[in-house]
Design a protein around this motif. Structure first.
Motif, PDB file in Angstrom:
ATOM      1  N   SER A 135     -24.278  -7.167 -27.992  1.00 37.50           N
ATOM      2  CA  SER A 135     -25.393  -7.001 -28.926  1.00 37.50           C
ATOM      3  C   SER A 135     -25.424  -8.151 -29.920  1.00 37.50           C
ATOM      4  O   SER A 135     -26.516  -8.609 -30.322  1.00 37.50           O
ATOM      5  CB  SER A 135     -25.279  -5.664 -29.657  1.00 37.50           C
ATOM      6  OG  SER A 135     -24.042  -5.556 -30.350  1.00 37.50           O
ATOM      7  N   GLN A 136     -24.259  -8.646 -30.321  1.00 37.02           N
ATOM      8  CA  GLN A 136     -24.213  -9.772 -31.259  1.00 37.02           C
ATOM      9  C   GLN A 136     -24.875 -11.003 -30.668  1.00 37.02           C
ATOM     10  O   GLN A 136     -25.679 -11.679 -31.341  1.00 37.02           O
ATOM     11  CB  GLN A 136     -22.768 -10.091 -31.625  1.00 37.02           C
ATOM     12  CG  GLN A 136     -22.631 -11.267 -32.597  1.00 37.02           C
ATOM     13  CD  GLN A 136     -21.178 -11.564 -32.941  1.00 37.02           C
ATOM     14  OE1 GLN A 136     -20.280 -10.809 -32.605  1.00 37.02           O
ATOM     15  NE2 GLN A 136     -20.960 -12.685 -33.621  1.00 37.02           N
ATOM     16  N   THR A 137     -24.575 -11.303 -29.403  1.00 37.26           N
ATOM     17  CA  THR A 137     -25.183 -12.468 -28.756  1.00 37.26           C
ATOM     18  C   THR A 137     -26.693 -12.310 -28.679  1.00 37.26           C
ATOM     19  O   THR A 137     -27.446 -13.265 -28.938  1.00 37.26           O
ATOM     20  CB  THR A 137     -24.608 -12.644 -27.342  1.00 37.26           C
ATOM     21  OG1 THR A 137     -23.204 -12.894 -27.440  1.00 37.26           O
ATOM     22  CG2 THR A 137     -25.278 -13.798 -26.612  1.00 37.26           C
ATOM     23  N   ILE A 138     -27.151 -11.107 -28.349  1.00 37.56           N
ATOM     24  CA  ILE A 138     -28.599 -10.868 -28.243  1.00 37.56           C
ATOM     25  C   ILE A 138     -29.271 -10.995 -29.597  1.00 37.56           C
ATOM     26  O   ILE A 138     -30.327 -11.641 -29.722  1.00 37.56           O
ATOM     27  CB  ILE A 138     -28.854  -9.483 -27.634  1.00 37.56           C
ATOM     28  CG1 ILE A 138     -28.403  -9.466 -26.168  1.00 37.56           C
ATOM     29  CG2 ILE A 138     -30.328  -9.091 -27.747  1.00 37.56           C
ATOM     30  CD1 ILE A 138     -28.428  -8.107 -25.522  1.00 37.56           C
ATOM     31  N   LEU A 139     -28.677 -10.437 -30.632  1.00 40.38           N
ATOM     32  CA  LEU A 139     -29.281 -10.522 -31.971  1.00 40.38           C
ATOM     33  C   LEU A 139     -29.296 -11.954 -32.489  1.00 40.38           C
ATOM     34  O   LEU A 139     -30.209 -12.351 -33.221  1.00 40.38           O
ATOM     35  CB  LEU A 139     -28.534  -9.599 -32.936  1.00 40.38           C
ATOM     36  CG  LEU A 139     -28.683  -8.090 -32.658  1.00 40.38           C
ATOM     37  CD1 LEU A 139     -27.758  -7.290 -33.554  1.00 40.38           C
ATOM     38  CD2 LEU A 139     -30.136  -7.654 -32.843  1.00 40.38           C
ATOM     39  N   GLU A 140     -28.308 -12.752 -32.104  1.00 43.84           N
ATOM     40  CA  GLU A 140     -28.290 -14.166 -32.501  1.00 43.84           C
ATOM     41  C   GLU A 140     -29.421 -14.957 -31.853  1.00 43.84           C
ATOM     42  O   GLU A 140     -29.794 -16.028 -32.346  1.00 43.84           O
ATOM     43  CB  GLU A 140     -26.940 -14.787 -32.140  1.00 43.84           C
ATOM     44  CG  GLU A 140     -25.797 -14.338 -33.038  1.00 43.84           C
ATOM     45  CD  GLU A 140     -24.452 -14.855 -32.582  1.00 43.84           C
ATOM     46  OE1 GLU A 140     -24.384 -15.457 -31.477  1.00 43.84           O
ATOM     47  OE2 GLU A 140     -23.458 -14.642 -33.303  1.00 43.84           O
ATOM     48  N   MET A 141     -29.991 -14.429 -30.779  1.00 45.13           N
ATOM     49  CA  MET A 141     -31.137 -15.068 -30.140  1.00 45.13           C
ATOM     50  C   MET A 141     -32.428 -14.781 -30.905  1.00 45.13           C
ATOM     51  O   MET A 141     -33.473 -15.350 -30.589  1.00 45.13           O
ATOM     52  CB  MET A 141     -31.246 -14.593 -28.691  1.00 45.13           C
ATOM     53  CG  MET A 141     -30.016 -14.932 -27.852  1.00 45.13           C
ATOM     54  SD  MET A 141     -29.996 -14.151 -26.228  1.00 45.13           S
ATOM     55  CE  MET A 141     -31.047 -15.280 -25.326  1.00 45.13           C
ATOM     56  N   ASP A 142     -32.346 -13.896 -31.892  1.00 49.63           N
ATOM     57  CA  ASP A 142     -33.459 -13.560 -32.790  1.00 49.63           C
ATOM     58  C   ASP A 142     -34.722 -13.147 -32.031  1.00 49.63           C
ATOM     59  O   ASP A 142     -35.802 -13.714 -32.247  1.00 49.63           O
ATOM     60  CB  ASP A 142     -33.756 -14.750 -33.706  1.00 49.63           C
ATOM     61  CG  ASP A 142     -34.630 -14.354 -34.896  1.00 49.63           C
ATOM     62  OD1 ASP A 142     -34.637 -13.167 -35.268  1.00 49.63           O
ATOM     63  OD2 ASP A 142     -35.327 -15.242 -35.431  1.00 49.63           O
ATOM     64  N   PRO A 143     -34.635 -12.158 -31.147  1.00 47.93           N
ATOM     65  CA  PRO A 143     -35.813 -11.759 -30.376  1.00 47.93           C
ATOM     66  C   PRO A 143     -36.753 -10.863 -31.169  1.00 47.93           C
ATOM     67  O   PRO A 143     -36.349 -10.189 -32.116  1.00 47.93           O
ATOM     68  CB  PRO A 143     -35.204 -10.983 -29.209  1.00 47.93           C
ATOM     69  CG  PRO A 143     -33.976 -10.353 -29.807  1.00 47.93           C
ATOM     70  CD  PRO A 143     -33.439 -11.372 -30.788  1.00 47.93           C
ATOM     71  N   ASN A 144     -38.017 -10.842 -30.744  1.00 48.71           N
ATOM     72  CA  ASN A 144     -38.964  -9.877 -31.284  1.00 48.71           C
ATOM     73  C   ASN A 144     -38.761  -8.500 -30.663  1.00 48.71           C
ATOM     74  O   ASN A 144     -39.162  -7.482 -31.247  1.00 48.71           O
ATOM     75  CB  ASN A 144     -40.401 -10.323 -31.026  1.00 48.71           C
ATOM     76  CG  ASN A 144     -40.768 -11.579 -31.778  1.00 48.71           C
ATOM     77  OD1 ASN A 144     -40.896 -12.641 -31.183  1.00 48.71           O
ATOM     78  ND2 ASN A 144     -40.922 -11.480 -33.089  1.00 48.71           N
ATOM     79  N   GLY A 145     -38.170  -8.472 -29.482  1.00 43.17           N
ATOM     80  CA  GLY A 145     -37.924  -7.208 -28.804  1.00 43.17           C
ATOM     81  C   GLY A 145     -36.971  -7.394 -27.638  1.00 43.17           C
ATOM     82  O   GLY A 145     -36.756  -8.518 -27.175  1.00 43.17           O
TER      83      GLY A 145
END
Length: 358
Positions: free
Chosen positions: A203-213
């Motif tokens: 989840s940390q890696t995904i949130l660091e990608m700063d997605p809209n969804g």
């Protein structure tokens, strides 16, 4: 070559081998789809399964370059009443037989698929094998019992690397648990910049990608085996809009405190009616799953049911109020199948954060 399908309960169904001629093992399931055998052959959700087509003739429109759901087939065998080796369609580039031989997929034809489907409906999905017709039943059942059926379905079906599909719109991360290509196509058609990530991405890696969804894809196997992805979804809940499809729906439910359970014979086909409890409308949907969210396990959670099956009342969609998260058990990308559910992508679009500069 005469071969037979032997089920773990001792039932046998005699037929004629086609495609790749080898013994094969898997869970035997059926689909009520009248077409779309190419999409089903290449749908990762069928990994490890032997698929029975209830429509009597399969292969009559061949195989074409546009209808693949992944780069290779995933099911272990195709079981049909009759296969056509002389397709007649302007889009056809090769026959079903040529495709199955190339990718070493065994087939069994001349099967009484109506009788077999009724048997599965009565007894439930069963493990089985396609074996030589002359093999004694005792030896067949020993082979089925001893075969090492695997449980790491999602890790086998998921991409191994992150890759980008550029677009000028919102940034969407698509978690690949055994993704159908049509889901990616549907997101690209919306103009999104899509980052496809493996099943074990944190989840940390995904949130660091700063997605809209974030979209949680479909995939094969028992959702409760996917402990890593469940933890990832927990880490994303409430922090970014989430949209789950099929396996993604089940993982969202598990991450939110619910439980899942194996269905007797699942939902597979393009004619499944679901009710939208918000509007009262009925959608005809495409489905391909053998597990469901256990409705009794929703007590004490924040989960609200938004869709149910008209036929058996099973949960077909949920939302997590206040967490910007929802999911559906059916396939809104509809490939193959009716297009009613494509409106679900609009719900996700509305939910996503609009950030300046994107």
């Amino acid at each position: 070559m005469d071969k037979k399908l032997v089920l773990e309960d001792g039932s046998e169904f005699s037929g004629r081998a086609f495609g790749y001629r080898e013994d094969v093992y898997g869970e035997v399931v059926f689909t009520t789809s009248m077409s779309g055998y190419q999409e089903l052959l290449t749908d990762p959700s069928l990994l490890g399964q032997m698929l029975v087509m209830t429509y009597p003739m399969v292969g009559n429109y061949g195989i074409n370059r546009d209808d693949y759901e992944s780069m290779k087939p995933h099911l272990t065998a195709l079981i049909v009443r009759e296969y056509c080796d002389a397709p007649s369609n302007a889009r056809s580039e090769k026959s079903l037989l040529e495709y199955m031989e190339k990718y070493r997929i065994p087939g069994l034809s001349r099967i009484d698929t109506r009788k077999l489907t009724r048997h599965i409906r009565e007894r439930g999905a069963l493990k089985g094998a396609i074996l030589p017709a002359e093999m004694p039943m005792k030896e067949c059942l020993e082979k089925v019992a001893d075969y090492p059926f695997y449980t790491d379905h999602i890790s086998r079906a998921s991409t191994k690397n992150i890759y980008e599909v550029p677009g000028g719109g919102k940034r969407v991360v698509l978690m690949d648990f055994g993704m159908k290509m049509s889901i990616l196509k549907a997101l690209v058609e919306k103009g999104y910049h899509v980052s496809v990530v493996p099943h074990d991405t944190s989840s940390q890696t995904i949130l660091e990608m700063d997605p809209n969804g974030v979209v949680l894809s479909n995939g094969p196997g028992n959702p409760e085996d996917a402990r890593g992805p469940i933890e990832t979804v927990k880490g994303l809940l409430g922090k970014v809009p989430l949209f789950g499809i099929c396996m993604g729906h089940q993982l969202l439910a598990l991450a939110s405190g619910a439980k899942t359970r194996k269905m007797k014979f699942g939902h597979r086909g393009g004619n499944n009616a679901v009710r939208d409890h918000r509007s009262g409308k009925i959608l005809i949907t495409s489905q391909n799953h053998g597990y469901e969210v256990d409705s009794a396990s929703l007590t004490g959670t924040d989960i609200k049911t938004i869709y149910t099956s008209v036929n058996d009342g099973s949960i077909e969609g949920i939302t997590i109020p206040g967490k910007r998260a929802f999911s559906v058990q059916f396939h809104p990308e509809s490939a193959p199948g009716p297009k009613d559910a494509k409106v679900i992508f609009e719900e996700f679009d509305t939910m996503m954060i609009h950030t300046e500069g994107r």
